[in-house]
Design an enzyme around this catalytic site. Structure first.
Site, PDB file in Angstrom:
ATOM      1  CD  GLN A   1      -1.562   2.253 -19.386  1.00  0.00           C
ATOM      2  OE1 GLN A   1      -2.649   1.457 -19.254  1.00  0.00           O
ATOM      3  NE2 GLN A   1      -1.460   3.651 -18.938  1.00  0.00           N
TER       4      GLN A   1
ATOM      5  CB  SER B   1       4.747   0.873 -23.835  1.00  0.00           C
ATOM      6  OG  SER B   1       4.768   2.488 -23.267  1.00  0.00           O
TER       7      SER B   1
HETATM    8  P1  NAD Z   1      11.484   7.754 -23.067  1.00  0.00           P
HETATM    9  O1  NAD Z   1      11.860   5.581 -23.500  1.00  0.00           O
HETATM   10  O2  NAD Z   1      11.231   9.530 -23.381  1.00  0.00           O
HETATM   11  O3  NAD Z   1      12.818   7.831 -22.195  1.00  0.00           O
HETATM   12  C1  NAD Z   1      13.721   6.358 -20.948  1.00  0.00           C
HETATM   13  C2  NAD Z   1      13.132   7.142 -19.782  1.00  0.00           C
HETATM   14  O4  NAD Z   1      14.704   7.785 -19.642  1.00  0.00           O
HETATM   15  C3  NAD Z   1      12.895   8.401 -18.982  1.00  0.00           C
HETATM   16  O5  NAD Z   1      12.311   7.388 -18.046  1.00  0.00           O
HETATM   17  C4  NAD Z   1      13.181   9.570 -19.000  1.00  0.00           C
HETATM   18  O6  NAD Z   1      12.508  10.474 -17.516  1.00  0.00           O
HETATM   19  C5  NAD Z   1      14.646   8.935 -19.109  1.00  0.00           C
HETATM   20  N1  NAD Z   1      15.703  10.074 -18.594  1.00  0.00           N
HETATM   21  C6  NAD Z   1      15.280  10.902 -19.746  1.00  0.00           C
HETATM   22  N2  NAD Z   1      16.411  12.160 -19.688  1.00  0.00           N
HETATM   23  C7  NAD Z   1      17.225  11.580 -18.742  1.00  0.00           C
HETATM   24  C8  NAD Z   1      18.954  11.453 -18.398  1.00  0.00           C
HETATM   25  N3  NAD Z   1      19.291  13.005 -18.124  1.00  0.00           N
HETATM   26  N4  NAD Z   1      19.266  11.244 -17.136  1.00  0.00           N
HETATM   27  C9  NAD Z   1      18.415   9.285 -16.851  1.00  0.00           C
HETATM   28  N5  NAD Z   1      17.513   9.663 -17.023  1.00  0.00           N
HETATM   29  C10 NAD Z   1      16.319   9.966 -17.792  1.00  0.00           C
HETATM   30  O7  NAD Z   1      10.579   7.138 -21.859  1.00  0.00           O
HETATM   31  P2  NAD Z   1       9.372   5.967 -21.787  1.00  0.00           P
HETATM   32  O8  NAD Z   1       9.860   4.676 -20.786  1.00  0.00           O
HETATM   33  O9  NAD Z   1       8.827   6.147 -23.187  1.00  0.00           O
HETATM   34  O10 NAD Z   1       8.766   5.999 -21.082  1.00  0.00           O
HETATM   35  C11 NAD Z   1       8.395   7.210 -19.767  1.00  0.00           C
HETATM   36  C12 NAD Z   1       7.227   7.141 -18.885  1.00  0.00           C
HETATM   37  O11 NAD Z   1       6.742   7.710 -19.459  1.00  0.00           O
HETATM   38  C13 NAD Z   1       7.387   6.357 -18.355  1.00  0.00           C
HETATM   39  O12 NAD Z   1       7.820   5.659 -16.437  1.00  0.00           O
HETATM   40  C14 NAD Z   1       5.732   7.129 -17.708  1.00  0.00           C
HETATM   41  O13 NAD Z   1       5.962   7.417 -16.360  1.00  0.00           O
HETATM   42  C15 NAD Z   1       5.020   7.335 -18.503  1.00  0.00           C
HETATM   43  N6  NAD Z   1       4.403   6.219 -19.436  1.00  0.00           N
HETATM   44  C16 NAD Z   1       2.815   6.793 -19.806  1.00  0.00           C
HETATM   45  C17 NAD Z   1       2.527   6.033 -20.892  1.00  0.00           C
HETATM   46  C18 NAD Z   1       1.214   5.802 -20.172  1.00  0.00           C
HETATM   47  O14 NAD Z   1       0.153   6.665 -19.651  1.00  0.00           O
HETATM   48  N7  NAD Z   1       0.021   5.430 -21.035  1.00  0.00           N
HETATM   49  C19 NAD Z   1       3.078   4.755 -21.494  1.00  0.00           C
HETATM   50  C20 NAD Z   1       4.074   4.634 -21.242  1.00  0.00           C
HETATM   51  C21 NAD Z   1       5.381   5.709 -20.522  1.00  0.00           C
END
Ligand code: NAD
Length: 375
Positions: free
Chosen positions: A124, A130
């Protein structure tokens, strides 16, 4: 070990890989740090602050460097100045940069891509996607607020009541949640939608309203979303249309890893928005969530101004650089042994997960497939 920090060369890139505090931390691990002149100017960091932190400034920082840190991947010319066995850590969108993959491989440089760091809890503190998404989400909220010619909060005054603005956020990942939190703090009525089931709870925990559509959720691996089928995409657009029409500001942040941005909003949907409304499309560079958005430009669709994102973290380069630099300090620390030698352990899943090239081979499987099939 000589660690080089380059001045970024990509047009509009104002971030820098290391800030002075990060230099001090890596000097403490045993690195000799050489920074190219004016590397930090885009982030308001002078050469003197790097020298005070323990670095030297030199135009030939890449010469005999063991490790090179940058925000954007090095150029071909820079890669060719490195010795075989050197290593680079940067953002590296490999599928869009197969010629650079070949350059790293043929020169024998080990390359690591920050966007490939596995999103496991141990990694993380190295998760640059992130950290930069946090900056981008905040910035999108501020752009929307500043372009709207109205209050975000409710104002009750002796001269009458001004209703709050309605903000709709589509995509509630890291950037979207930050946009929700920021517009919420400014007093707007915020609604948000995401295809992942877990997102609804996160949206509510920010004090926003989770839009519930009668559609299946789309969970992919690793906490990410799955791609929509065209039928579902069509239905989602139909169901979202009234929410878009009612919003004063629409902020879209949806992404699916390795795919073009999902098309969530058509130009016809934007045309239903009221005079003075604003659309901020954070996904504009990867194809756009909003039909007609243009990266780095503001276009008018119907009554709405549509702002297309272009390297948004760089627009807040100082905090973006600070967070990115700390991600790099953490990953370099993981790859440094007790004697201060850069010695990545390829049995570690974080190291192997983000390695693109090593020892004259393309190690990252999807990149290797694309590299082998390139024309
Ligand atoms: P991302 O940038 O890939 O996507 C952004 C958001 O767009 C996501 O929440 C996704 O669900 C949403 N999305 C995709 N298609 C969509 C649609 N058709 N309509 C509406 N929304 C849509 O994602 P991100 O922000 O990098 O991360 C997403 C998730 O990954 C986080 O919320 C978390 O659960 C997980 N994450 C985990 C860690 C970790 O464990 N270290 C770190 C960062 C994120």
């Amino acid at each position: 070990m000589r660690l080089a920090v380059v001045k970024e060369t990509v047009e509009g890139e104002a971030r820098v890989a290391l800030v002075p505090e990060a230099v001090t931390k890596l000097v403490g691990l045993g690195y000799d740090i050489v920074v190219e002149p004016a590397a930090g100017v885009g982030s308001q960091l002078s050469d003197e602050t790097y020298v005070e932190a323990g670095a030297t400034i030199a135009a030939d920082a890449l010469f005999e460097a063991d490790l090179v840190l940058s925000v954007q991947p090095l150029t071909s010319t820079q890669i060719r100045r490195l010795d075989a066995g050197a290593a680079c850590v940067s953002f590296f969108p490999t599928l869009q940069s197969l010629d650079l993959v070949e350059e790293f491989r043929s020169v024998g440089v080990t390359s690591f891509a920050m966007e490939l760091v596995p999103r496991i809890s141990r990694a993380q503190s190295m998760d640059a996607l992130s950290s930069q998404a946090l900056v981008a989400g905040y910035r999108c909220a501020i752009i929307a607020a500043s372009r709207l010619r109205r209050f975000l909060p409710l104002n009750m005054t002796a001269a009458g009541t001004v209703p709050p603005a309605d903000v709709l956020v589509l995509g509630a990942g890291v950037a979207g949640l930050q946009a929700i939190a920021t517009t919420k703090r400014l007093g707007a009525v915020v609604k948000a939608y995401d295809v992942r089931a877990a997102a609804a709870e996160e949206i509510r925990s920010m004090g926003a309203i989770a839009v519930e559509l009668e559609l299946d959720t789309l969970e992919g691996g690793g906490g990410y979303a799955r791609e929509m089928t065209e039928d579902r995409a069509e239905r989602q657009r139909e169901l979202l249309a009234p929410y878009v029409a009612a919003a004063d500001a629409l902020i879209t942040t949806a992404a699916v890893p390795g795919r073009a941005a999902p098309k969530l909003v058509t130009a016809a949907m934007v045309e239903q928005m009221r005079p003075g409304s604003v659309v901020v499309d954070l996904a504009a560079e990867s194809g756009g969530n909003v039909e007609g958005s243009v990266p780095g430009a503001v276009v008018q669709i119907g009554y709405a101004q549509v702002w297309g994102a272009s390297n948004v973290p760089s627009q807040m380069s100082e905090p973006a650089s600070r967070l990115y630099a700390q991600n790099l300090v953490n990953i370099v620390t993981l790859m440094t042994d007790e004697d201060g030698t850069f010695a990545p352990d390829f049995d570690d899943e974080i190291v192997s997960g983000c390695c693109v090239t090593h020892d004259g081979e393309v190690r990252h499987e999807p990149t290797r497939e694309a590299w082998e099939n390139r024309s």
